[in-house]
Design a protein around this motif. Structure first.
Motif, mmCIF file in Angstrom:
data_model
loop_
_atom_site.group_PDB
_atom_site.id
_atom_site.type_symbol
_atom_site.label_atom_id
_atom_site.label_comp_id
_atom_site.label_asym_id
_atom_site.label_seq_id
_atom_site.Cartn_x
_atom_site.Cartn_y
_atom_site.Cartn_z
ATOM 1 N N SER A 1 -8.737 -5.359 4.555
ATOM 2 C CA SER A 1 -7.075 -5.431 5.288
ATOM 3 C C SER A 1 -7.397 -3.914 5.769
ATOM 4 N N ALA A 2 -6.579 -3.230 6.911
ATOM 5 C CA ALA A 2 -6.347 -2.543 7.312
ATOM 6 C C ALA A 2 -6.161 -1.019 6.341
ATOM 7 N N GLY A 3 -5.577 -1.258 5.233
ATOM 8 C CA GLY A 3 -5.521 -0.277 4.113
ATOM 9 C C GLY A 3 -6.563 0.128 3.196
ATOM 10 N N ARG A 4 -7.750 -0.633 3.344
ATOM 11 C CA ARG A 4 -8.745 -0.423 3.128
ATOM 12 C C ARG A 4 -9.728 0.176 3.778
ATOM 13 N N ALA A 5 -9.392 -0.368 4.961
ATOM 14 C CA ALA A 5 -10.410 0.552 6.254
ATOM 15 C C ALA A 5 -10.131 1.798 6.516
ATOM 16 N N ALA A 6 -9.567 2.523 6.145
ATOM 17 C CA ALA A 6 -9.372 3.565 6.322
ATOM 18 C C ALA A 6 -10.240 4.859 4.901
ATOM 19 N N THR A 7 -10.337 3.838 3.942
ATOM 20 C CA THR A 7 -11.197 4.757 2.792
ATOM 21 C C THR A 7 -12.873 4.060 2.540
ATOM 22 N N GLY B 1 -10.146 -2.173 -5.398
ATOM 23 C CA GLY B 1 -9.882 -2.534 -3.975
ATOM 24 C C GLY B 1 -11.276 -2.282 -2.595
ATOM 25 N N SER B 2 -10.747 -0.983 -2.598
ATOM 26 C CA SER B 2 -12.266 -0.457 -2.287
ATOM 27 C C SER B 2 -13.827 -0.832 -2.223
ATOM 28 N N TRP B 3 -13.776 -1.052 -3.396
ATOM 29 C CA TRP B 3 -15.055 -1.111 -3.504
ATOM 30 C C TRP B 3 -15.647 -3.371 -3.070
ATOM 31 N N MET C 1 0.545 -0.734 -0.193
ATOM 32 C CA MET C 1 -0.140 0.140 0.174
ATOM 33 C C MET C 1 1.037 1.120 0.141
ATOM 34 N N ALA C 2 1.276 1.717 -1.124
ATOM 35 C CA ALA C 2 2.215 3.062 -0.988
ATOM 36 C C ALA C 2 1.604 4.286 -1.151
ATOM 37 N N GLY C 3 0.300 4.307 -1.561
ATOM 38 C CA GLY C 3 -0.067 6.038 -1.444
ATOM 39 C C GLY C 3 -0.204 7.042 -2.676
ATOM 40 N N LEU C 4 0.628 6.013 -3.659
ATOM 41 C CA LEU C 4 1.288 7.056 -4.517
ATOM 42 C C LEU C 4 -0.075 8.397 -4.831
ATOM 43 N N GLY C 5 -1.086 8.215 -4.647
ATOM 44 C CA GLY C 5 -1.616 9.216 -5.294
ATOM 45 C C GLY C 5 -2.360 10.067 -3.531
ATOM 46 N N ARG C 6 -2.065 9.068 -2.995
ATOM 47 C CA ARG C 6 -2.720 10.128 -1.739
ATOM 48 C C ARG C 6 -1.723 11.512 -1.309
ATOM 49 N N GLY C 7 -2.808 13.008 -1.665
ATOM 50 C CA GLY C 7 -2.389 14.369 -1.522
ATOM 51 C C GLY C 7 -2.210 14.757 -3.111
ATOM 52 N N LEU C 8 -2.659 13.790 -3.707
ATOM 53 C CA LEU C 8 -2.025 13.795 -5.531
ATOM 54 C C LEU C 8 -3.374 15.555 -5.558
ATOM 55 N N HIS D 1 -21.008 4.778 12.276
ATOM 56 C CA HIS D 1 -20.998 4.265 13.696
ATOM 57 C C HIS D 1 -20.183 3.367 14.365
ATOM 58 N N VAL D 2 -19.748 2.974 13.681
ATOM 59 C CA VAL D 2 -18.480 1.767 14.206
ATOM 60 C C VAL D 2 -16.600 2.306 13.982
ATOM 61 N N ASN D 3 -15.995 1.831 15.167
ATOM 62 C CA ASN D 3 -14.668 2.674 15.273
ATOM 63 C C ASN D 3 -14.175 1.294 13.872
ATOM 64 N N LYS D 4 -12.471 2.155 13.830
ATOM 65 C CA LYS D 4 -11.843 1.434 12.733
ATOM 66 C C LYS D 4 -11.248 0.049 13.647
ATOM 67 N N ALA D 5 -11.334 -0.581 14.797
ATOM 68 C CA ALA D 5 -11.048 -1.194 15.036
ATOM 69 C C ALA D 5 -12.387 -3.031 15.055
ATOM 70 N N TRP D 6 -12.802 -2.301 14.793
ATOM 71 C CA TRP D 6 -14.713 -2.990 14.526
ATOM 72 C C TRP D 6 -14.496 -3.580 12.899
ATOM 73 N N LEU D 7 -13.954 -2.215 12.024
ATOM 74 C CA LEU D 7 -13.414 -2.592 10.962
ATOM 75 C C LEU D 7 -12.451 -3.186 10.073
#
Length: 504
Positions: free
Chosen positions: A274-280, A222-224, A58-65, A261-267
């Motif tokens: 994956s944790a990388g997908r949960a954030a988005t 991956g997100s969908w 999960m390099a996140g090349l597009g984050r902040g682009l 209504h749920v927190n990231k730990a639950w997700l």
């Protein structure tokens, strides 16, 4: 369709053997996406090769682009390190052909050339795909896995969203928007209704507004897929296979409320998420809900295949593309794990006369089950039936939905000695009438396997005849010795299930 998508993968740089150790060539694809960089290595039948290796970073090349117009320095380092590892792994795996592609983030970033230069230093020849080429690849990926697909493919990456109209095995209209999941948060932060306005404007000006009315939206990315994993978890869905999982528009709306209504730990505790997908997830759901509204689409279907598989599919000859991927895959599985390579096809030919009224889709599932009929022979005899169910339900098949998997599983369960009952969770996945038909297939398969010993000759020299009252097994005098007590019992069981009397 541009020529690039159909280009054959190039031989990988560096000293490699001409083929993998077992003689079968291996093809690899490095996909430099806006969110992740992934290496997938394939080997097996051209139409549907098996995945030997699959790893992502999960390099996140597009984050902040969207804010800076450039890939962050740290993301460039993570990306370059990932490419170095993947190039080394490809060499170690004796990959014979490696194709490296880059999409929206590298395409749009002011410093994208930095990563391209790093890749070239590693001996990787990177193809910088245009938005149209990326869309075409995703469309063909869905058609590779769902040949009858008729609708709109939505491929959500980190930096862009592609929409592709597919029908009759072809990619039609396609368009690319700068609406990747890593860009959505910035749009939503502009205030209530901002995402609605941006998506509606994009669809209206491109001519796509309302274009999905009456059609499904095939979800790629991956997100969908992560959204679908969440929906499966929330609904306690009994089959952990995401391909061709369907979600109505109402489910997307419910998921949005759940995520809020749920927190990231639950997700992060959701299986397969994956944790990388949960954030988005929230942004992916918000975009999908708005997109469905303005496309006029009510149903979504998840595709496990996308750009990478579309690149492979696009490079195939038309005759190979026309092959049924389910039959190709089950035939390959049966040949690799069964005792006799030709057994499955012969077995289906032998039992087919008993089922002349099977619709084409059911006849196809019957053939797939026969091709897998011998995969349980190495298993403990007490668990062969369970092994058959596991292979059918959880095998890496495409072009088959949950119902089809359940029908195949029932046939294998019965043929491998499980009896005529329906094991869980098959009754939750397929109609009782289809499972009842599969029981009859299983009894016929079980008879054919015992009578023939799994060999070709006895199946070719004998045949079953159903005249409405007798189920007759035609056997030449010299083969009469094949009709043992065990064969007689299985013959009788099949005849009784069909409402016939057994005769020889």
């Amino acid at each position: 369709m541009t020529a690039l998508i159909f280009r054959k993968p190039k031989p990988v740089g560096g000293p490699l053997a001409p083929a993998a150790a077992n003689g079968a060539p291996r093809t690899g694809i490095i996909d430099i996406g806006s969110n992740s960089i992934r290496l997938v290595v394939y080997q097996g039948p051209e139409r549907l090769p098996a995945t030997l290796f699959n790893e992502k970073v999960m390099a996140g090349l597009g984050r902040g682009l969207a804010d800076t117009g450039a890939i962050a320095t740290e993301a460039l380092k993570v990306g370059a390190d990932a490419l170095a590892r993947f190039a080394a792994v490809a060499r170690e795996m004796e990959v014979t052909r490696l194709r490296t592609v880059a999409t929206a983030a590298v395409r749009d970033a002011s410093n994208g050339a930095v990563l391209l230069d790093a890749a070239r230093d590693l001996g990787l020849d990177v193809e910088l795909l245009s938005g149209e080429q990326e869309a075409s690849g995703a469309g063909y990926g869905v058609l590779s896995a769902i040949p009858e697909a008729d609708g709109i493919v939505g491929d959500l990456g980190g930096g862009s969203l592609e929409l592709i109209r597919v029908s009759n095995g072809e990619v039609r209209d396609r368009v690319s928007f700068p609406l990747g999941v890593l860009r959505i948060a910035a749009i939503r932060n502009k205030g209530p209704g901002a995402l609605q306005r941006v998506v509606e404007h994009a669809l209206r000006t491109s001519g796509w507004l309302g274009k999905g009315k009456g059609l499904p939206l095939y979800l790629v990315g991956g997100s969908w897929r992560a959204l679908a994993r969440l929906d499966m978890h929330v609904n306690s869905y009994p089959l952990p296979v995401i391909h061709q999982y369907a979600m109505p528009r109402s489910a997307i709306d419910r998921l949005g409320r759940t995520i809020s209504h749920v927190n990231k730990a639950w997700l992060r505790a959701v299986p397969g998420l994956s944790a990388g997908r949960a954030a988005t997830l929230g942004d992916a759901d918000a975009l999908l809900a708005v997109l469905l509204k303005h496309l006029g689409t009510e149903t979504t279907i998840v595709s496990a295949f996308g750009l990478r598989e579309g690149l492979l599919y696009g490079a195939l000859d038309p005759a190979v593309r026309a092959q049924d991927p389910l039959i190709v895959a089950t035939r390959d599985e049966g040949q690799r794990h069964g005792r006799f390579a030709e057994h499955g096809d012969l077995l289906d030919t032998w039992i087919a006369p008993l089922f002349p009224r099977d619709a084409p889709d059911m006849a196809r599932l019957r053939l797939a089950a026969c091709l897998l009929a011998d995969v349980g022979w190495r298993a403990n005899p007490e668990f062969r039936a369970e092994r058959g169910v596991e292979v059918a339900l959880h095998g890496n098949w495409v072009a088959v939905d949950a119902r089809g998997r359940a029908v195949m599983a029932q046939a294998l369960f019965t043929s491998l000695g499980g009896g005529t009952e329906t094991p869980a969770p098959l009754a939750m996945l397929a109609p009782a009438i289809d499972l009842k038909r599969a029981v009859l297939w299983g009894l016929a398969m079980r008879l054919g396997q015992r009578m023939s010993g799994g060999l070709a000759g006895p199946l070719q020299r004998t045949r079953l005849i159903d005249d409405g009252s007798l189920l007759t097994l035609k056997v030449a005098p010299e083969d009469r010795v094949l009709y043992s007590e065990t064969v007689e019992r299985r013959h009788g069981a099949l005849a009784t299930a069909l409402g016939r009397k057994a005769a020889v």
